[in-house]
Design an enzyme around this catalytic site. Structure first.
Site, PDB file in Angstrom:
ATOM      1  N   PHE A 152       0.579  -1.258  -0.012  1.00 33.39           N
ATOM      2  CA  PHE A 152      -0.131   0.167   0.016  1.00 33.39           C
ATOM      3  C   PHE A 152       0.903   1.373  -0.039  1.00 33.39           C
ATOM      4  O   PHE A 152       0.354   2.282   0.468  1.00 33.39           O
ATOM      5  CB  PHE A 152      -0.946  -0.158   1.321  1.00 33.39           C
ATOM      6  CG  PHE A 152      -1.710  -1.148   1.335  1.00 33.39           C
ATOM      7  CD1 PHE A 152      -2.875  -1.432   0.508  1.00 33.39           C
ATOM      8  CD2 PHE A 152      -1.403  -2.372   2.141  1.00 33.39           C
ATOM      9  CE1 PHE A 152      -3.893  -2.526   0.649  1.00 33.39           C
ATOM     10  CE2 PHE A 152      -2.297  -3.338   2.114  1.00 33.39           C
ATOM     11  CZ  PHE A 152      -3.391  -3.688   1.549  1.00 33.39           C
ATOM     12  N   PHE A 252      -7.935  12.629   2.616  1.00 27.43           N
ATOM     13  CA  PHE A 252      -8.502  12.196   1.384  1.00 27.43           C
ATOM     14  C   PHE A 252      -9.736  12.893   0.971  1.00 27.43           C
ATOM     15  O   PHE A 252     -10.842  12.646   0.112  1.00 27.43           O
ATOM     16  CB  PHE A 252      -8.595  10.835   0.905  1.00 27.43           C
ATOM     17  CG  PHE A 252      -7.351  10.266   0.139  1.00 27.43           C
ATOM     18  CD1 PHE A 252      -6.241  10.228   0.677  1.00 27.43           C
ATOM     19  CD2 PHE A 252      -7.571   9.990  -1.111  1.00 27.43           C
ATOM     20  CE1 PHE A 252      -5.059   9.866   0.152  1.00 27.43           C
ATOM     21  CE2 PHE A 252      -6.534   9.486  -1.868  1.00 27.43           C
ATOM     22  CZ  PHE A 252      -5.060   9.580  -1.305  1.00 27.43           C
ATOM     23  N   GLY A 256     -10.102  19.746  -5.421  1.00 32.27           N
ATOM     24  CA  GLY A 256      -8.843  20.289  -6.360  1.00 32.27           C
ATOM     25  C   GLY A 256      -9.163  19.827  -7.864  1.00 32.27           C
ATOM     26  O   GLY A 256     -10.144  19.217  -8.341  1.00 32.27           O
ATOM     27  N   CYS A 263      -1.409   4.606 -10.088  1.00 29.71           N
ATOM     28  CA  CYS A 263      -2.197   3.604  -9.387  1.00 29.71           C
ATOM     29  C   CYS A 263      -3.780   4.077  -9.459  1.00 29.71           C
ATOM     30  O   CYS A 263      -4.491   2.996 -10.358  1.00 29.71           O
ATOM     31  CB  CYS A 263      -1.973   3.261  -7.897  1.00 29.71           C
ATOM     32  SG  CYS A 263      -0.220   2.647  -7.627  1.00 29.71           S
TER      33      CYS A 263
END
Ligand code: UDX
Length: 438
Positions: A152, A252, A256, A263
């Site tokens: 991750f 998150f 914008g 990914c």
């Protein structure tokens, strides 16, 4: 205890993983068919910008814990092989291309033993691992131990993420494979890092599910930004307000110009393609909207430029930032680069600046004017767009910067500039999702 590890594929994921494994004290061989990449790594250098990776590589090389080669031949059979090759978006722009995973698997059949555990780390469509195990076992003539262990790591903090992960996910068909992986990750697990042991399809899905969720979160707030822009609301304040609910969380949720990189965009498209193959396309069809919202933000910036400047032909525009996010020189599917190219296609004279990524532009886009010096880049511009939130841009003094440009007009594509001080310095500032422009 040191485990003999082989890492196949030395891109972002593979080179970071090889260095991390050496960092944990394992004995690591990295393999990639690209001799230039291999030579560079053996010389202690990394072909991309990733803070801290090069110094850790140099330390591991000097301790003799890692080496790199183009051949699959190894003096000793590895205990664990990590497959870290790329799974790019296929030519049809939909499904993930897993050909490198299968060719790596085939090359490995000559060098592994009955005791070797092959571990997939690449992001693959669910079901790939089962097929890979079947094919490798048939070619090798023995039952191959295969496990899946998604990664991750985020670019810009790759080594840190790799050495201090939130969790370790191990998907396996047999106890032997998962035990071997637990041995590899012992120093990390001993620190109390959560371990999630699952079946292999779940391990394959975890990665795409995580990326799909993150992409959805970004597009959600960008959808709110679209609504905010026409209703007089402020998406930044809205994100703050909903983010205090810990079921939602504040991460998150920065609106914008959207997500990019190697990914998120390709993973959501690959996920939709795989779900359709499995007959459950409808279950994830919302990801098409996630993608569409993301693309719309890029188009919106071009529309804003047209609204402000009129005809774009020969207008002078400066794009601040080229990489898909700060602390990387990766421009794969970069929103900033994409917008710069759209503006150039519309006839604008687009200058691009980036603290580290400019070199990677090479001569690929002759329609863009690269400028390394920020003051020189600003000279006589009619519109400035902040496309990547490098800290260097956040600390620009709007007053002296304003003396350089022809027109004090800026679009903050990442909502990082202090609106009041830019306005006080006489700028017209357009912040996405906010009704703050003067
Ligand atoms: C991502 C995942 O985070 C990581 O776990 C996985 O292993 C690989 O893919 P990365 O591609 O490095 O990592 O980028 P990430 O930090 O996730 O950012 C993705 C994009 O989303 C960037 O373009 C970023 O600018 C954008 N973003 C992120 C937003 O627009 N708003 C946000 O609030 C957060």
């Amino acid at each position: 205890m040191a485990v003999k590890i082989c890492v196949v594929g030395l891109g972002y994921l593979g080179s970071t993983h090889a260095v991390s494994m050496a960092n944990l004290g394992h004995d690591v061989i990295g393999i990639d068919l690209d001799s230039a990449k291999v030579n560079l790594l053996n010389a202690g250098r990394v072909s991309f910008y990733e803070p801290g990776l090069e110094s850790s590589l140099q330390e591991s090389l000097s301790r003799g814990l890692v080496r790199f080669q183009t051949s699959f031949k190894m003096a000793e059979t590895p205990d664990v092989v990590f497959v870290c090759v790329g799974t790019p978006e296929s030519a049809s722009h939909k499904s993930a291309d897993t050909s490198h995973v299968f060719s790596a698997g085939e090359s490995l059949t000559n060098v592994i033993s009955r005791d070797t555990v092959v571990v997939g780390k690449s992001t693959v469509p669910v079901g790939t691992a089962a097929l890979l195990r079947e094919r490798m076992s048939a070619v090798a003539g023995l039952p191959v131990h295969l496990a899946w262990n998604p990664e991750f790591l985020r670019e810009g903090t790759a080594l840190e993420d790799s050495l201090n992960p939130d969790r370790i996910v191990i998907g396996s068909w047999d106890d032997y494979s998962s035990q071997k992986l637990k041995e590899v990750y012992k120093p990390i697990l001993d620190r109390g890092t959560p371990l999630v042991e699952v079946d292999v399809p779940t391990a394959e899905l975890v990665k795409v599910a995580a990326n799909a969720f993150l992409a959805t979160k970004v597009s959600f707030i960008n959808a709110m930004a679209e609504v905010a822009e026409v209703s007089g609301a402020d998406a930044v304040e809205l994100a703050k307000a909903i983010g205090y609910d810990d079921r939602i969380g504040n991460k998150f949720l920065r609106n914008g110009i959207g997500f990019g990189g190697g990914c998120l965009p390709k993973d959501i498209r690959g996920f939709v393609a795989r779900a359709e193959e499995l007959g459950v396309g409808e279950a994830v069809s919302f990801l098409r909207d996630v993608d569409a919202i993301n693309q719309r933000r890029r188009a919106w910036v071009v529309t804003l430029a047209e609204q402000e400047l009129g005809e774009l032909k020969d207008r002078k525009i400066l794009m601040l930032g080229l990489s898909f996010k700060p602390e990387t020189d990766d421009m794969r599917d970069s929103p900033a680069l994409d917008i710069a190219l759209r503006l150039a296609r519309a006839g604008a004279k687009v200058t691009v600046h980036d603290p580290v990524a400019l070199h990677a532009l090479g001569d690929k886009h002759p329609e863009l004017i690269g400028e390394q010096d920020l003051s020189a880049a600003a000279m006589d511009q009619e519109l400035v767009i902040l496309g990547t939130e490098w800290s260097e841009y956040k600390s620009i003094d709007p007053a002296s910067f304003g003396d350089l440009v022809a027109n004090k007009l800026i679009i903050d594509g990442r909502n990082v500039l202090d609106v009041a001080s830019w306005q006080a310095a006489g700028w017209r500032l357009i912040a996405l999702g906010r009704n703050v422009h003067n």
